[in-house]
Design a protein around this motif. Sequence first.
Motif, mmCIF file in Angstrom:
data_model
loop_
_atom_site.group_PDB
_atom_site.id
_atom_site.type_symbol
_atom_site.label_atom_id
_atom_site.label_comp_id
_atom_site.label_asym_id
_atom_site.label_seq_id
_atom_site.Cartn_x
_atom_site.Cartn_y
_atom_site.Cartn_z
ATOM 1 N N THR A 258 -18.597 -52.438 92.933
ATOM 2 C CA THR A 258 -18.279 -51.023 93.096
ATOM 3 C C THR A 258 -19.595 -50.266 93.337
ATOM 4 N N ASP A 259 -19.464 -48.970 93.640
ATOM 5 C CA ASP A 259 -20.670 -48.172 93.897
ATOM 6 C C ASP A 259 -21.591 -48.149 92.683
ATOM 7 N N LEU A 260 -20.959 -48.084 91.514
ATOM 8 C CA LEU A 260 -21.763 -48.066 90.290
ATOM 9 C C LEU A 260 -22.622 -49.331 90.194
ATOM 10 N N HIS A 261 -22.012 -50.482 90.489
ATOM 11 C CA HIS A 261 -22.746 -51.748 90.413
ATOM 12 C C HIS A 261 -23.913 -51.746 91.392
ATOM 13 N N ARG A 262 -23.658 -51.223 92.602
ATOM 14 C CA ARG A 262 -24.732 -51.188 93.604
ATOM 15 C C ARG A 262 -25.860 -50.276 93.148
ATOM 16 N N TRP A 263 -25.451 -49.184 92.476
ATOM 17 C CA TRP A 263 -26.472 -48.254 92.010
ATOM 18 C C TRP A 263 -27.345 -48.916 90.946
ATOM 19 N N PHE A 264 -26.724 -49.640 90.013
ATOM 20 C CA PHE A 264 -27.500 -50.391 89.008
ATOM 21 C C PHE A 264 -28.470 -51.338 89.700
ATOM 22 N N ASN A 265 -27.982 -52.021 90.750
ATOM 23 C CA ASN A 265 -28.836 -52.938 91.504
ATOM 24 C C ASN A 265 -30.053 -52.232 92.046
ATOM 25 N N SER A 266 -29.820 -51.043 92.643
ATOM 26 C CA SER A 266 -30.938 -50.370 93.305
ATOM 27 C C SER A 266 -31.942 -49.883 92.267
ATOM 28 N N GLN B 268 -27.646 -64.008 89.462
ATOM 29 C CA GLN B 268 -27.718 -63.628 90.866
ATOM 30 C C GLN B 268 -28.086 -62.159 91.025
ATOM 31 N N GLY B 269 -29.104 -61.927 91.836
ATOM 32 C CA GLY B 269 -29.592 -60.573 92.037
ATOM 33 C C GLY B 269 -28.524 -59.581 92.433
ATOM 34 N N GLN B 270 -27.690 -59.966 93.398
ATOM 35 C CA GLN B 270 -26.745 -58.964 93.891
ATOM 36 C C GLN B 270 -25.608 -58.699 92.920
ATOM 37 N N LEU B 271 -25.480 -59.542 91.894
ATOM 38 C CA LEU B 271 -24.445 -59.297 90.891
ATOM 39 C C LEU B 271 -25.008 -58.663 89.628
ATOM 40 N N TYR B 272 -26.306 -58.325 89.667
ATOM 41 C CA TYR B 272 -26.948 -57.788 88.469
ATOM 42 C C TYR B 272 -26.208 -56.564 87.933
ATOM 43 N N GLY B 273 -25.892 -55.631 88.845
ATOM 44 C CA GLY B 273 -25.244 -54.390 88.431
ATOM 45 C C GLY B 273 -23.881 -54.635 87.823
ATOM 46 N N LYS B 274 -23.160 -55.600 88.413
ATOM 47 C CA LYS B 274 -21.835 -55.905 87.881
ATOM 48 C C LYS B 274 -21.948 -56.533 86.491
ATOM 49 N N GLY B 275 -22.946 -57.382 86.327
ATOM 50 C CA GLY B 275 -23.166 -57.980 85.014
ATOM 51 C C GLY B 275 -23.456 -56.923 83.971
ATOM 52 N N LEU B 276 -24.277 -55.953 84.360
ATOM 53 C CA LEU B 276 -24.604 -54.863 83.444
ATOM 54 C C LEU B 276 -23.342 -54.086 83.087
ATOM 55 N N ALA B 277 -22.512 -53.799 84.097
ATOM 56 C CA ALA B 277 -21.265 -53.077 83.847
ATOM 57 C C ALA B 277 -20.362 -53.879 82.913
ATOM 58 N N ALA B 278 -20.313 -55.196 83.122
ATOM 59 C CA ALA B 278 -19.486 -56.039 82.260
ATOM 60 C C ALA B 278 -20.020 -56.032 80.827
ATOM 61 N N GLY B 279 -21.350 -56.037 80.698
ATOM 62 C CA GLY B 279 -21.946 -55.949 79.364
ATOM 63 C C GLY B 279 -21.550 -54.655 78.681
ATOM 64 N N LEU B 280 -21.597 -53.554 79.441
ATOM 65 C CA LEU B 280 -21.188 -52.259 78.891
ATOM 66 C C LEU B 280 -19.724 -52.305 78.466
ATOM 67 N N ALA B 281 -18.898 -52.974 79.282
ATOM 68 C CA ALA B 281 -17.473 -53.052 78.950
ATOM 69 C C ALA B 281 -17.273 -53.787 77.623
ATOM 70 N N ILE B 282 -18.065 -54.836 77.388
ATOM 71 C CA ILE B 282 -17.950 -55.548 76.107
ATOM 72 C C ILE B 282 -18.311 -54.617 74.958
ATOM 73 N N VAL B 283 -19.389 -53.838 75.158
ATOM 74 C CA VAL B 283 -19.782 -52.880 74.127
ATOM 75 C C VAL B 283 -18.649 -51.891 73.870
ATOM 76 N N LEU B 284 -18.039 -51.395 74.955
ATOM 77 C CA LEU B 284 -16.979 -50.391 74.815
ATOM 78 C C LEU B 284 -15.784 -50.962 74.051
ATOM 79 N N LEU B 285 -15.399 -52.193 74.388
ATOM 80 C CA LEU B 285 -14.305 -52.831 73.656
ATOM 81 C C LEU B 285 -14.665 -52.914 72.167
ATOM 82 N N GLY B 286 -15.899 -53.307 71.907
ATOM 83 C CA GLY B 286 -16.348 -53.437 70.520
ATOM 84 C C GLY B 286 -16.293 -52.106 69.789
ATOM 85 N N VAL B 287 -16.834 -51.062 70.417
ATOM 86 C CA VAL B 287 -16.861 -49.744 69.781
ATOM 87 C C VAL B 287 -15.441 -49.268 69.507
#
Lengths: 667, 333
Positions: free
Chosen positions: A51-59, A624-643
Amino acid sequence: MAVAADAAAPVRATRRVSRRVVVAAIVIAWLVLFAALRGQQTLALAAADLTDLHRWFNSVNDSIGASRNSNPLFLYFFNEIRLVIDNLVTFIQSLISQPGAGRPVPVVGWLGVVALAGYVSWAFGNIRVAALAVAGFVFLGLQGLWQESMDTLALTLSAVFVSLLIGIPLGIWAGLSDRVNRAITPFLDFMQTMPTFVYLAPLTLFFLIGPASATIATLIYAAPPAIRITAHAIRSVPATTVEAAESLGSTRRQTLTKVLLPMSKRTVVMGVNQTIMAALSMVTIAALIDAPGLGKTVVKALQTLDVGVAFNAGLAIVVMAIVLDRVTTAAGDRVEAARKRGAGRFTKWRRPLLMAGGAFAAVCVWMSHTYVWAARFPGDAGVGGAIARTADSVTLWTQDTFGGLTNGTRDLITTALLNPFETLLTESPWWLVGVVLVAVGAVLGGWRAGATAAVCVALLVATGVWSDSMTTLASTAVATLIVMLLGVVAGVWMGRSPLVDRLIRPSLDAGQTMPSFVYLVPFLALFGATRFTAIIAAVVFAAPVTIKIIADGVRAVPQVTVEAATAAGSSTWQIITKVQLPMSRSALTLATNQGLIYVLSMVVVGGLVGAGALGYDVVAGFSQGQLYGKGLAAGLAIVLLGVMFDRITQAAARRTTSAPGPRQAGH
Amino acid sequence: MIGNFITQSRPARRRAAVAGLAVLGLAAVTACGGAKVGESGSDKAGGASGKCGTFNLAINPWVGYEANAAVIAYVAENDLKCQVTKKDLKEEVAWQGFGTGEVDAVVENWGHDDLKKKYITDQKTAVAAGATGNKGVIGWFVPPWLAKEHPDITDWKNLNKYAANFKTSESGDKGQFLDGDPSFVTNDAALVKNLKLNYKVVYGGSEAALIQAFRQAEAKKSWVIGYFYAPQWFLSEVDLVKVNLPAYKAGCDADAEKVACDYPEYELDKIVSKKFADSGSPAYDLVKNFTWTNEDQNLVAKYIAEDKMTPEAAAKKWVDANRAKVDAWLKKS
């Protein structure tokens, strides 16, 4: 949902019943709507899509990497931090693990380290833990892992040292000020639930590859317990004592140093203990960015699926954890005892004994500094190899014997429990699941928990990995269910019988400290690369905490009540279901909460064995570099589920029990 | 700055401590003895480096890579007297290290065009240092027993016929296709879709998951199809059989969404940091000249993975048997 909350609130006597009815109504409404709307607006995202958010994290990630040699923030801030921590670690390494200071061996050899470990354990703890420490450290050498163990110890000590350096002052501050406490709590939650894989790669960007990054990765995970428990300790000093000190004219500083700190010392020692345990649990993951030590042995062994060697190194981590745990616990007890007893006649004998012991330890250190036989651990007596071979054959035997049976269990749980639940969560429209989560949160935990759930749902949608989050949520819920079942059965058993407690507890400790990487391969052989394997791995890690908490809760039920029930002719079953479990309800809620958080912390490991979803996204982002942003988003999602679940269960626990149960800080 | 502070204060502190200890322990020590640290020649300090200096070699986490690295490190240490520092890192992190000077060389690179663009073309912190001589094969594989009993399975056109046999608890009513570590280069999801195969790609998530699945499948004669690659040590244990997808033609994988052909054969290559390439270090010439065959690598990988030799010992064994090849790498180009 506001209606639901209102309906649940008023009449006190019927409150629990009505709440249950409301939840049931919500679930039925959900099922009906699911049948009608199935497969629409599910927000599914394919494995390689962004998604755009993931691309933004990448950049952002890229631009940081590109500017790190010119950015003043790097030159004057991050680089300085790195330098200090690097030097600290290298210094400790050259003391005990790596050749340094122009010598072919460390400054202190094995004999010196063993003697020091024994002496320190004796001085701060007692003679029994000193013997345990000596035996444990010698065993590490016999396993043929002396240097690796010392590297791990050096890294752990540095991380713990820095954690305490930052954590204790922050904890004191948070203990004194409610506002600070409220402000830092979300950050601490974040630090503990964010999967390490997410920040491992960026850390090397900020702090370069090497011990500094590994230490900081460990530190991020290990510092929160120190902060939380110190704050908790300061808070639990009785208000009357503080008032008495103030009425006698103490200044704020005097109150702190003369009253608050001495009285909370024991709990602070417990915080140190928790920080050490957290740091040790990071050993294998930090090895992925070249952290030296036992973790590296585990990770390397996995490349060739060498279960035996991985187990040998994992066992060394367990041994080290048990030694450090018992020593710090004994130290905490001593502090407590000393506070109660004051200056007794023991002190007269203690001092000369301590001096003699110190002299002996010093001699050992000197010898290990001077003589080769005391500097290098002499051979491993084949112990490591024997352990590895045994682990190998046990694993093989288990695989051959239980292979078919395990697949049956797997298929049963997957088709009967996991698949329907996952379908319901992933194929309902996102807004429907969102409304259900918020409504259930509000009914169980009150409007505040409902609002938290609403925010979390909104943010989960924003991360772009909603569908994966729901898949993960389904597995997590099933894992937590199994953890609770095990927790109640084993917990009640342990709570009712001290003998069972003593027998089971060591294996619980091992389950918590054995690096999960070690049992991944045998589990893969038993259950294949499936979601169920991930669930089992999570259960192994999460069940010990849950069992311990429930056992404590059951034991805390007053003996008089149990005896009264027995006298009234209740059977054992009746005592358990009508007396002991209902009376330890707050412990049960806490156990659910902790079980779920621990299960969530294993989501990433699950991604390595076939769970897919968020865990896989995080691992992929690390790789993988191009999936970095998505990984970060997924990490955030785990935090959100936890919270979200933490807040709902905590609020629910506060509402169901008027009297707060035993507060279990730091679990 | 701070580093100096720590190192400066250390010798002084140690001397005082040692002096104190010596007095305390004199009586006890006169009784025992033994070789002293630094006294005999047996303690070989690593400081004896020649003109080569330090050589930072990344170790990516698979055994084939480890084999390349072990041999290069062994030659660099013994012939060039370099001080080799091995760093265990995943690919992405290793490439990051080129820019920061933490990594000098990656000695088995699989494609990774995205990383090449980022670090070689854009940031200019890395340069290519030629092929390793290894041919990388990526593809779809089945266990040998399956290929033997159903020989037609090696043609992708027959895969739908067998889809039901590959069903697992993870794949619903479709066949399961098992994918591995996320850092692997894969088009499998697109391939399944574009070849209209009745399969679901399940992400195992790690190489361990893949190997264990194939190992079990061969032992128990169960049905597994999945992603794998060669050269790989596991192939010497279970010789997996490749399924033929529509043949690769140049450019047929240009659009990631529309891929409907097999993977290309990869020319595995070496990447080094710009700084290292310009340094004139003999280690750079060694990395640049290093080439060998898949058989060579498989042999060293087997020493490490199956014979459980240390990488150093495995490298020594191979180098001693292949001196001519090594000498060719050491010649000035």
